[in-house]
Design a protein around this motif. Sequence first.
Motif, PDB file in Angstrom:
ATOM      1  N   ASP A  18      -5.017 -32.933  76.225  1.00 26.52           N
ATOM      2  CA  ASP A  18      -5.309 -31.983  75.140  1.00 26.52           C
ATOM      3  C   ASP A  18      -3.983 -31.608  74.473  1.00 26.52           C
ATOM      4  OD1 ASP A  18      -5.757 -29.505  73.713  1.00 26.52           O
ATOM      5  OD2 ASP A  18      -7.632 -29.274  74.827  1.00 26.52           O
ATOM      6  N   SER A  44      -6.121 -36.111  72.490  1.00 24.55           N
ATOM      7  CA  SER A  44      -7.069 -35.462  71.564  1.00 24.55           C
ATOM      8  C   SER A  44      -6.821 -33.962  71.546  1.00 24.55           C
ATOM      9  CB  SER A  44      -8.511 -35.795  71.970  1.00 24.55           C
ATOM     10  OG  SER A  44      -8.749 -35.472  73.317  1.00 24.55           O
ATOM     11  N   GLU A  54      -5.999 -37.539  61.859  1.00 23.69           N
ATOM     12  CA  GLU A  54      -7.173 -36.701  61.518  1.00 23.69           C
ATOM     13  C   GLU A  54      -6.818 -35.714  60.422  1.00 23.69           C
ATOM     14  OE1 GLU A  54      -7.946 -35.607  65.730  1.00 23.69           O
ATOM     15  OE2 GLU A  54     -10.026 -35.543  65.067  1.00 23.69           O
ATOM     16  N   TYR A  74     -11.831 -31.649  89.127  1.00 20.50           N
ATOM     17  CA  TYR A  74     -12.639 -31.827  87.905  1.00 20.50           C
ATOM     18  C   TYR A  74     -13.075 -33.293  87.805  1.00 20.50           C
ATOM     19  CZ  TYR A  74     -13.804 -32.091  82.902  1.00 20.50           C
ATOM     20  OH  TYR A  74     -14.444 -32.305  81.702  1.00 20.50           O
ATOM     21  N   HIS A 128     -10.323 -42.398  64.487  1.00 24.00           N
ATOM     22  CA  HIS A 128     -10.430 -41.683  63.213  1.00 24.00           C
ATOM     23  C   HIS A 128      -9.641 -42.293  62.048  1.00 24.00           C
ATOM     24  CE1 HIS A 128     -12.962 -38.771  65.077  1.00 24.00           C
ATOM     25  NE2 HIS A 128     -12.040 -38.434  65.955  1.00 24.00           N
ATOM     26  N   PHE A 185     -13.478 -26.869  66.965  1.00 21.61           N
ATOM     27  CA  PHE A 185     -12.640 -26.570  68.126  1.00 21.61           C
ATOM     28  C   PHE A 185     -12.990 -25.213  68.728  1.00 21.61           C
ATOM     29  CE2 PHE A 185     -10.467 -30.197  66.390  1.00 21.61           C
ATOM     30  CZ  PHE A 185     -10.342 -30.939  67.547  1.00 21.61           C
ATOM     31  N   ASP A 194     -18.833 -37.016  69.280  1.00 21.10           N
ATOM     32  CA  ASP A 194     -19.430 -35.882  70.001  1.00 21.10           C
ATOM     33  C   ASP A 194     -20.910 -35.834  69.626  1.00 21.10           C
ATOM     34  OD1 ASP A 194     -16.899 -34.570  71.049  1.00 21.10           O
ATOM     35  OD2 ASP A 194     -16.444 -34.623  68.913  1.00 21.10           O
ATOM     36  N   PHE A 225     -15.845 -25.984  70.941  1.00 21.04           N
ATOM     37  CA  PHE A 225     -15.431 -26.591  72.209  1.00 21.04           C
ATOM     38  C   PHE A 225     -14.978 -25.526  73.198  1.00 21.04           C
ATOM     39  CE2 PHE A 225     -14.865 -30.738  69.925  1.00 21.04           C
ATOM     40  CZ  PHE A 225     -15.880 -31.368  70.639  1.00 21.04           C
ATOM     41  N   SER A 227     -19.034 -37.434  62.398  1.00 18.34           N
ATOM     42  CA  SER A 227     -17.991 -36.472  62.753  1.00 18.34           C
ATOM     43  C   SER A 227     -17.022 -36.270  61.586  1.00 18.34           C
ATOM     44  CB  SER A 227     -17.247 -36.992  63.992  1.00 18.34           C
ATOM     45  OG  SER A 227     -16.019 -36.358  64.145  1.00 18.34           O
ATOM     46  N   PRO A 245      -5.898 -31.210  66.041  1.00 15.85           N
ATOM     47  CA  PRO A 245      -4.775 -31.989  65.494  1.00 15.85           C
ATOM     48  C   PRO A 245      -3.687 -31.155  64.819  1.00 15.85           C
ATOM     49  CG  PRO A 245      -6.737 -32.268  64.147  1.00 15.85           C
ATOM     50  CD  PRO A 245      -7.164 -31.494  65.346  1.00 15.85           C
ATOM     51  N   THR A 304     -12.697 -37.631  78.893  1.00 14.51           N
ATOM     52  CA  THR A 304     -12.749 -36.199  79.152  1.00 14.51           C
ATOM     53  C   THR A 304     -11.384 -35.679  79.571  1.00 14.51           C
ATOM     54  OG1 THR A 304     -14.047 -34.440  80.198  1.00 14.51           O
ATOM     55  CG2 THR A 304     -13.445 -36.300  81.614  1.00 14.51           C
ATOM     56  N   HIS A 336     -16.592 -38.050  73.753  1.00 13.13           N
ATOM     57  CA  HIS A 336     -16.013 -36.984  74.578  1.00 13.13           C
ATOM     58  C   HIS A 336     -17.125 -36.382  75.425  1.00 13.13           C
ATOM     59  CE1 HIS A 336     -12.191 -36.712  72.225  1.00 13.13           C
ATOM     60  NE2 HIS A 336     -12.975 -37.110  71.233  1.00 13.13           N
ATOM     61  N   LEU A 337     -16.876 -36.280  76.729  1.00 15.24           N
ATOM     62  CA  LEU A 337     -17.918 -35.761  77.625  1.00 15.24           C
ATOM     63  C   LEU A 337     -18.478 -34.417  77.149  1.00 15.24           C
ATOM     64  CD1 LEU A 337     -19.562 -35.684  80.252  1.00 15.24           C
ATOM     65  CD2 LEU A 337     -17.544 -34.749  81.402  1.00 15.24           C
ATOM     66  N   ASN A 338     -17.600 -33.425  76.970  1.00 12.54           N
ATOM     67  CA  ASN A 338     -18.107 -32.089  76.627  1.00 12.54           C
ATOM     68  C   ASN A 338     -18.641 -31.987  75.201  1.00 12.54           C
ATOM     69  OD1 ASN A 338     -17.833 -29.796  78.766  1.00 12.54           O
ATOM     70  ND2 ASN A 338     -16.097 -31.156  79.111  1.00 12.54           N
ATOM     71  N   HIS A 364      -6.022 -40.085  69.069  1.00 14.71           N
ATOM     72  CA  HIS A 364      -6.595 -39.501  67.848  1.00 14.71           C
ATOM     73  C   HIS A 364      -5.454 -39.492  66.839  1.00 14.71           C
ATOM     74  CE1 HIS A 364      -9.867 -38.439  70.427  1.00 14.71           C
ATOM     75  NE2 HIS A 364     -10.511 -37.839  69.458  1.00 14.71           N
TER      76      HIS A 364
END
Length: 361
Positions: A167, A196, A227, A112, A247, A58, A303, A61, A272, A199, A97, A15-17, A224
């Motif tokens: 998201d 993602s 999880e 973005y 996962h 989270f 991440d 994030f 993770s 969850p 992302t 994940h980018l961020n 995802h």
Amino acid sequence: MEGWVSMPKVELHAHLNGSVRDSTLLELARVLGEKGVIVFSDVEHVILKNERSLTEVFRLFDLIHILTTDHKIITRITKEVIEDFASENVVYLELRTTPKKNDSIGMSKRSYLEAVLEGIKAVNTVDVAFRPHNADVSNVKRSSLINDTCNGSTRKKIYVRLLLSIDRRETTEAAMETVKLALEMRDLGVVGIDLSGNPIVGEWMTFFPALKFAREQGLYITLHCGEVPNPKEIQAMLDLLPQRIGHACCFEEEEWKRLKSLNIPVEICLTSNIRTNSVRSIEVHHFADLYNSKHPLVICTDDSGVFSTSVSKEYNLAASAFGLGRREIFQLARNAIEYIFADDEVKRELKEIFNSAELDQ
Ligand code: 5GP
């Protein structure tokens, strides 16, 4: 760790961020602190903390998004993240992302994504091939498939493809907007859709129309999945026949049977899963069962920033925890070529890279 760094690698779940350097996050937090947007001393320890529950992750994030939501910063972190992966010999990266809309700063999902694309183009420590193959020629010199030699020095090359994440907090309309954006940006290296986000938030039926549409339009899908324990959702996800899942921590026996019969590759993120307590300990991680049953899997970071890890560290952890040698890990990395969301030409070139690295293993 150096031994693992030199091995060519394929990263399919990043994940980018979540992959931003701590040093960059601290720098951005300091600037926002000086502007009075946040209190730096309140967030410094949050950024530097290593052990976090899934819920705390989270929350982090949300903080990271406050620090990074600005076009220039998105461009910067994209560049840095790709350079970081390339520096440890990742030769193929699927970066995911969530396109974000923020009216207050004039950010749309499209702008973005354009900022992300700018970041890809800004990478200068390595040659980046990010367009689908027929477009790659204008992007990167193709004379040497492995490392281009320029002015006597060897240039590394990395393939980058993008996955757009939905998201779980988003509405059906917002999810659909992301899928439409992905379809429009296919020529620029967007290959698929990821689901993602927290969850325990959101309902499968909210995202299903967008995911079904994406699949019908030929975008690749990774979800995802599992999880947290949620048998109904796991079934529904498998019914969609995603090309990969991430996962799979909370699968029951029946769900394993179904996954295995469908032969859907699993993106495994060891650190993770342990850090967030999604899996109790490395000793009971499902990697071992999947590996022993020869189920397709790929070792990923998830991440790298948030969990202070790297692909090399994940390979090292898998080797030590499950008693695998260098050759076995190399073979796992090579197998991952089959699960990438790119065309056969890219796969052929990656196989050449691995073939020429094999003798060194
Ligand atoms: P971004 O999409 O903003 O570039 O990357 C961060 C986002 O990825 C998070 O806000 C979250 O939605 C998603 N993400 C990162 N790591 C995880 C994870 O381990 N599980 C889930 N479900 N989502 C994650």
